[in-house]
Design a protein around this motif. Structure first.
Motif, short mmCIF file in Angstrom:
data_model
loop_
_atom_site.label_atom_id
_atom_site.label_comp_id
_atom_site.label_asym_id
_atom_site.label_seq_id
_atom_site.Cartn_x
_atom_site.Cartn_y
_atom_site.Cartn_z
N VAL A 1 -6.77 -5.34 -4.54
CA VAL A 1 -8.18 -5.58 -4.87
C VAL A 1 -8.59 -7.03 -4.61
CG1 VAL A 1 -8.26 -3.68 -6.53
CG2 VAL A 1 -7.65 -5.97 -7.32
N LEU B 1 -3.41 -6.51 -7.85
CA LEU B 1 -3.14 -5.13 -7.49
C LEU B 1 -3.51 -4.18 -8.61
CD1 LEU B 1 0.45 -5.70 -6.05
CD2 LEU B 1 -1.68 -5.64 -4.75
N ARG B 2 -3.97 -3.02 -8.22
CA ARG B 2 -4.17 -1.90 -9.14
C ARG B 2 -3.41 -0.71 -8.56
NH1 ARG B 2 -9.18 -1.95 -11.81
NH2 ARG B 2 -8.48 -0.01 -12.81
N GLU B 3 -2.95 0.17 -9.43
CA GLU B 3 -2.29 1.38 -8.94
C GLU B 3 -3.30 2.27 -8.24
OE1 GLU B 3 1.39 2.91 -11.17
OE2 GLU B 3 -0.06 2.45 -12.74
N THR B 4 -2.91 2.81 -7.10
CA THR B 4 -3.79 3.69 -6.35
C THR B 4 -3.89 5.05 -7.05
OG1 THR B 4 -3.13 2.61 -4.29
CG2 THR B 4 -4.18 4.79 -4.11
N GLY C 1 2.07 2.60 -3.29
CA GLY C 1 1.11 3.15 -4.24
C GLY C 1 0.23 2.15 -4.93
N TRP C 2 0.04 0.98 -4.31
CA TRP C 2 -0.81 -0.05 -4.88
C TRP C 2 -2.06 -0.25 -4.01
CZ3 TRP C 2 0.52 -1.84 -9.56
CH2 TRP C 2 1.86 -1.77 -9.95
N THR C 3 -3.16 -0.58 -4.65
CA THR C 3 -4.38 -0.98 -3.96
C THR C 3 -4.57 -2.48 -4.14
OG1 THR C 3 -5.46 1.16 -4.25
CG2 THR C 3 -6.89 -0.73 -3.86
N ALA D 1 0.83 -1.21 0.00
CA ALA D 1 0.00 0.00 0.00
C ALA D 1 0.86 1.26 0.00
CB ALA D 1 -0.93 -0.02 1.21
#
Length: 244
Positions: free
Chosen positions: A179, A240-243, A175-177, A172
């Motif tokens: 999911v 993961l997706r970029e935040t 810079g990753w979310t 986190a």
């Protein structure tokens, strides 16, 4: 036997090079893979994840990169057998140096973090290939509990991994979310390790010229697992997706 030969023999009964069953792989891909677009496998080995991503998603195309020429040859043969050879390209080379003129909608790297120096450098490399709105599917180890002397004697260092909460926090902070994530079960670990050591031992029985090397490698791995990291080392795979 060379390291690549040992790996190929050991994974003969468990084509996913990690402690995940087919149903778990499918579940993760259902969460991560788009119906159309481009997929990249960094440290793809035989391309098992790539071929499963392409299966049932005719709008996907894939590239895989790995240093093991024999593994890539196996991947090409399996792709051709599955009728997917025209939708996947395998590239011999260092995944850290791979370049492409177009970004990817999904970047895969499961069980290959050692090639980049750890999970966080792996994610940094994946980010460099990712199209806007794309996803990363990455899997690596974590400490289920504080590693004791037996786990460290099996070839690990205490700072090689973190616990699951700290691992998620680091992701986190970069810079990753998250999911989705999946933690491999004890059953999946045991099935993978028994398959690894058993297939390699079977190879030694059937190939007298390699018997001593195969038996030695299987015994060393089995001892490190059963007397060392079993129940201490876990494995988690993140979507993961970029935040924003």
């Amino acid at each position: 036997m060379k390291r690549e030969q040992i790996s190929a023999a050991a994974h003969a009964r468990h084509p996913i090079a990690g402690p995940l069953e087919e149903a778990s792989v499918r579940r993760l891909l259902d969460r991560a893979a788009p119906e159309r677009g481009r997929v990249l496998g960094l440290g793809c080995n035989t391309g098992a994840w790539l071929l499963r991503a392409l299966d049932g998603r005719p709008g996907l195309r894939a590239d895989g990169v790995d240093l093991d020429e024999g593994a890539l040859a196996t991947g090409r043969a399996r792709a051709a057998e599955a009728g997917l050879g025209d939708r996947v390209a395998f590239h011999l080379g260092d995944a850290r140096a791979f370049t492409s003129s177009k970004p990817y909608d999904l970047v895969l790297s499961v069980g290959a973090a050692h090639a980049f120096g750890g999970l966080m450098p792996t994610l940094a490399a994946a980010r460099g290939h990712l199209a806007p709105g794309g996803a990363v599917l990455a899997g690596d180890g974590f400490w289920e509990r504080e590693p004791g002397r037996a786990a460290l004697d099996a070839g690990f260092t205490a700072d090689e991994y973190a616990g699951l909460p700290a691992t998620a926090d680091r992701i986190a902070a970069a810079g990753w979310t998250i999911v989705y994530a999946y933690v491999s079960t004890r059953h999946e670990w045991d099935d993978y390790e028994w398959s690894w050591t058993g297939a390699l031992a079977q190879w030694g029985i059937d190939h007298p010229e390699d018997r001593a090397d195969a038996f030695a490698a299987a015994e060393e791995h089995r001892r490190a697992w059963l007397h060392g990291y079993r129940g201490t080392l876990g494995f988690v795979t993140f979507v993961l997706r970029e935040t924003p």
